[in-house]
Design a protein around this motif. Structure first.
Motif, PDB file in Angstrom:
ATOM      1  N   ASP A   1       0.795  -1.225   0.000  1.00 21.17           N
ATOM      2  CA  ASP A   1       0.000   0.000   0.000  1.00 21.17           C
ATOM      3  C   ASP A   1       0.829   1.277   0.000  1.00 21.17           C
ATOM      4  O   ASP A   1       0.272   2.375  -0.143  1.00 21.17           O
ATOM      5  N   SER A   2       2.138   1.155   0.141  1.00 19.05           N
ATOM      6  CA  SER A   2       3.003   2.327   0.209  1.00 19.05           C
ATOM      7  C   SER A   2       2.983   3.117  -1.105  1.00 19.05           C
ATOM      8  O   SER A   2       3.240   2.575  -2.178  1.00 19.05           O
ATOM      9  N   THR A   3       2.688   4.400  -1.011  1.00 15.46           N
ATOM     10  CA  THR A   3       2.675   5.266  -2.193  1.00 15.46           C
ATOM     11  C   THR A   3       4.058   5.356  -2.816  1.00 15.46           C
ATOM     12  O   THR A   3       4.215   5.314  -4.048  1.00 15.46           O
ATOM     13  N   VAL A   4       5.087   5.466  -1.982  1.00 17.74           N
ATOM     14  CA  VAL A   4       6.470   5.564  -2.485  1.00 17.74           C
ATOM     15  C   VAL A   4       6.841   4.295  -3.264  1.00 17.74           C
ATOM     16  O   VAL A   4       7.402   4.375  -4.365  1.00 17.74           O
ATOM     17  N   PHE A   5       6.532   3.151  -2.704  1.00 14.45           N
ATOM     18  CA  PHE A   5       6.851   1.882  -3.364  1.00 14.45           C
ATOM     19  C   PHE A   5       6.074   1.741  -4.669  1.00 14.45           C
ATOM     20  O   PHE A   5       6.626   1.361  -5.704  1.00 14.45           O
ATOM     21  N   ARG A   6       4.805   2.076  -4.629  1.00 16.57           N
ATOM     22  CA  ARG A   6       3.973   1.923  -5.826  1.00 16.57           C
ATOM     23  C   ARG A   6       4.423   2.861  -6.940  1.00 16.57           C
ATOM     24  O   ARG A   6       4.459   2.476  -8.114  1.00 16.57           O
ATOM     25  N   GLU A   7       4.798   4.066  -6.589  1.00 18.64           N
ATOM     26  CA  GLU A   7       5.285   5.005  -7.598  1.00 18.64           C
ATOM     27  C   GLU A   7       6.627   4.561  -8.173  1.00 18.64           C
ATOM     28  O   GLU A   7       6.898   4.739  -9.368  1.00 18.64           O
ATOM     29  N   PHE A   8       7.467   3.960  -7.339  1.00 22.52           N
ATOM     30  CA  PHE A   8       8.731   3.391  -7.816  1.00 22.52           C
ATOM     31  C   PHE A   8       8.466   2.282  -8.836  1.00 22.52           C
ATOM     32  O   PHE A   8       9.056   2.253  -9.925  1.00 22.52           O
ATOM     33  N   LEU A   9       7.568   1.368  -8.498  1.00 24.20           N
ATOM     34  CA  LEU A   9       7.242   0.273  -9.413  1.00 24.20           C
ATOM     35  C   LEU A   9       6.699   0.809 -10.733  1.00 24.20           C
ATOM     36  O   LEU A   9       7.117   0.362 -11.813  1.00 24.20           O
ATOM     37  N   ALA A  10       5.770   1.737 -10.661  1.00 24.66           N
ATOM     38  CA  ALA A  10       5.170   2.292 -11.879  1.00 24.66           C
ATOM     39  C   ALA A  10       6.231   2.931 -12.766  1.00 24.66           C
ATOM     40  O   ALA A  10       6.212   2.764 -13.998  1.00 24.66           O
ATOM     41  N   SER A  11       7.170   3.644 -12.152  1.00 31.77           N
ATOM     42  CA  SER A  11       8.228   4.291 -12.912  1.00 31.77           C
ATOM     43  C   SER A  11       9.111   3.272 -13.625  1.00 31.77           C
ATOM     44  O   SER A  11       9.390   3.393 -14.820  1.00 31.77           O
ATOM     45  N   VAL A  12       9.524   2.232 -12.896  1.00 32.77           N
ATOM     46  CA  VAL A  12      10.405   1.209 -13.470  1.00 32.77           C
ATOM     47  C   VAL A  12       9.682   0.407 -14.548  1.00 32.77           C
ATOM     48  O   VAL A  12      10.263   0.036 -15.577  1.00 32.77           O
ATOM     49  N   LEU A  13       8.402   0.148 -14.326  1.00 36.54           N
ATOM     50  CA  LEU A  13       7.609  -0.638 -15.282  1.00 36.54           C
ATOM     51  C   LEU A  13       7.075   0.192 -16.435  1.00 36.54           C
ATOM     52  O   LEU A  13       6.455  -0.342 -17.358  1.00 36.54           O
ATOM     53  N   ASP A  14       7.309   1.496 -16.370  1.00 34.41           N
ATOM     54  CA  ASP A  14       6.838   2.424 -17.401  1.00 34.41           C
ATOM     55  C   ASP A  14       5.305   2.422 -17.498  1.00 34.41           C
ATOM     56  O   ASP A  14       4.731   2.428 -18.587  1.00 34.41           O
ATOM     57  N   GLU A  15       4.672   2.392 -16.335  1.00 34.07           N
ATOM     58  CA  GLU A  15       3.218   2.473 -16.247  1.00 34.07           C
ATOM     59  C   GLU A  15       2.839   3.816 -15.633  1.00 34.07           C
ATOM     60  O   GLU A  15       3.548   4.344 -14.785  1.00 34.07           O
ATOM     61  N   ASP A  16       1.713   4.372 -16.080  1.00 36.99           N
ATOM     62  CA  ASP A  16       1.274   5.662 -15.530  1.00 36.99           C
ATOM     63  C   ASP A  16       0.921   5.536 -14.049  1.00 36.99           C
ATOM     64  O   ASP A  16       1.261   6.398 -13.236  1.00 36.99           O
ATOM     65  N   LYS A  17       0.239   4.438 -13.711  1.00 38.42           N
ATOM     66  CA  LYS A  17      -0.211   4.237 -12.334  1.00 38.42           C
ATOM     67  C   LYS A  17      -0.504   2.759 -12.134  1.00 38.42           C
ATOM     68  O   LYS A  17      -0.813   2.042 -13.084  1.00 38.42           O
ATOM     69  N   LEU A  18      -0.393   2.290 -10.904  1.00 40.90           N
ATOM     70  CA  LEU A  18      -0.694   0.901 -10.582  1.00 40.90           C
ATOM     71  C   LEU A  18      -1.874   0.839  -9.616  1.00 40.90           C
ATOM     72  O   LEU A  18      -1.979   1.659  -8.699  1.00 40.90           O
ATOM     73  N   TYR A  19      -2.737  -0.159  -9.818  1.00 44.83           N
ATOM     74  CA  TYR A  19      -3.964  -0.276  -9.046  1.00 44.83           C
ATOM     75  C   TYR A  19      -4.075  -1.653  -8.389  1.00 44.83           C
ATOM     76  O   TYR A  19      -3.595  -2.654  -8.932  1.00 44.83           O
TER      77      TYR A  19
END
Length: 259
Positions: free
Chosen positions: A109-127
């Motif tokens: 649920d961490s916003t920092v972790f989720r934003e890191f993943l989205a950046s590395v995966l080249d996704e706008d956002k993860l749900y």
């Protein structure tokens, strides 16, 4: 438990742009990114304790399937790469069985972790998954259990190795073994992998490692666990679109129930 108690923030500055770009480059080039000792020892210990306490709740499955995870095609014989069956077996506890204060829940649920993943995966956002079972899973593989050769249907997978077995449980793969979007299934290459004619790669993964893997076009498996120590693997599942849930049929197959 704060994020700094869960992950090694000194080694892995998740908000650093240059670090994100390096992770993104490695994942793009090799199809796999391994961050060793990503979890703090305290977090690993807590997840193992939770996993042991809830092992009796796990839904155990054993199935046969082809590497493409599709129904048998009568146009091909049973030993053809399109139809040849492999075995997968594991136990699993689901998102609704993970503690609210579990390090897995706090990390997911961490916003920092989720934003890191989205950046590395080249996704706008993860749900999150829209159902109550799929977002966080803890997998168990005891003696003899394995994950047979297959391609993923999803474009990415995020896992954390929690407990390593005495032997076996090795992640093996070969990238670029098909082009799913172009419909190129590479039956000859897959046949060579299944028959052991091609030398495959291994990911060196120790407990606490975060693994990001693109398995849609990379064939992969986990070899059978050996010994008395159960392999524990956490799967953190996200979607690139909101409102996606596992189908009822898939949910019953994977979890034995519907969320």
């Amino acid at each position: 438990m704060t994020l700094s108690k869960i992950i090694n923030e000194i080694a892995y500055p998740l908000e650093d742009k240059d670090f994100r770009e390096e992770c993104k480059r490695i994942l793009a080039e090799s199809g796999a990114l391994v961050l060793p000792k990503f979890l703090q020892p305290e977090a690993i210990k807590a997840i193992i304790q939770e996993g042991n306490a809830k092992a009796s709740l796990a839904w155990y499955t054993q199935s046969t399937h082809n590497v493409y995870l599709t129904p048998i095609d009568p146009a091909f014989d049973t030993e053809h790469a399109r139809n040849k069956q492999v075995t997968s077996s594991k136990g699993c506890i689901t998102d609704d069985q993970i503690d609210k204060e579990s390090p897995l829940r706090l990390l997911y649920d961490s916003t920092v972790f989720r934003e890191f993943l989205a950046s590395v995966l080249d996704e706008d956002k993860l749900y999150n998954y829209a159902d109550s079972l799929s977002s966080i899973n803890l997998h168990y593989a005891s003696e003899g259990q394995e994950l047979g050769w297959h391609f993923d249907n999803s474009s990415f997978a995020i896992t954390l190795l929690i407990q390593k077995p005495e032997a076996g449980g090795v992640f093996e793969y070969l990238e670029d073994m098909r082009n799913a979007d172009a419909g190129e299934m590479n039956y000859d290459g897959v046949s060579d992998v299944l028959s052991g004619k091609i030398k495959v790669k291994e990911l060196a993964i120790e407990p606490g490692a975060l693994v990001m893997f693109r398995g849609r076009n990379a064939i992969h498996r986990v070899t059978p666990t050996r010994g008395n120590v159960t392999r524990m693997l956490a799967v953190l599942a996200y979607n690139s679109q909101p409102g996606i849930a596992l189908s009822e049929a898939a949910s019953k197959t994977f979890y034995g129930r519907v969320g």
